[in-house]
Design a protein around this motif. Structure first.
Motif: not given
Length: 195
Positions: A112-125
């Motif tokens: 979850i932390d990594a998924l949130r970080a990906i989303a925070a950088t503009g990714g859409d996991p």
């Protein structure tokens, strides 16, 4: 599955490369569920039975691996609905699928932390995740309704909300038995009462 060539074109993965990729995704999902992001890339490669070069050729960063694992687990969950319906009665398929949902959420919590970080950088996991899960639930509930085994006044969005609530409170690995009891309680509440 496809790989990119040097010029950016896509080509299908060879069978051995596809198997290696699947082994990496499976090992990463297990280790992320058990250890969260403490699971090291070297340990994932070893668990998958591949070398580090193979892991990094497929997933050049931890973020790429996390997103691929999440998408793989989502696909496994959603693709299971028609397979379960083909194997037996719809109410048993729904019950089995809810257990797979717990596995999916447990793996997701480990990342979850990594998924949130990906989303925070503009990714859409998470792109399309909720819709895919609800479509799988709808197919299972429609089959159960057609068989007359569940109430029809409860919709897929209601069951999805209940499953998400159970997952939020008790889907962690240490709370699996409680989560399964809550799933049984929820599914029993959906059952049509005869007599």
């Amino acid at each position: 599955m496809r790989a990119l060539t040097a010029d950016g074109a896509q080509r299908p993965l060879r069978a051995d490369a596809r198997r290696n990729r699947e082994k990496i995704l499976g090992a990463a999902a297990r280790l992320f569920a058990e250890q969260g992001l403490d699971a090291g890339m070297e340990r994932i490669a070893a668990e998958a039975g591949v070398g580090s070069a193979t892991l990094y050729r497929n997933f050049p960063s931890r973020e790429a691996l996390v997103e691929a694992v999440y998408r793989s687990e989502l696909a496994r969950l959603c693709d299971a609905a028609p397979a379960l319906l083909a194997q037996g009665p719809p109410d048993e398929a729904l019950r089995a699928w809810t257990r797979l949902f717990l596995d999916y959420v447990t793996a997701k919590y480990g990342m979850i932390d990594a998924l949130r970080a990906i989303a925070a950088t503009g990714g859409d996991p998470y792109g399309g995740s909720r819709e895919r899960v609800r479509a799988a639930i709808a197919s299972l509930m429609d089959a159960c309704a057609a068989a007359g085994t569940i109430r029809t006044d409860i919709g897929p969005a209601d069951l999805a909300a209940a499953l998400e609530g159970i997952a939020l409170t008790s889907a962690g690995a240490g709370h699996r038995r409680q989560a399964e009891r809550l799933l049984d309680l929820t599914l029993d509440g959906l059952t049509v009462r005869r007599g």
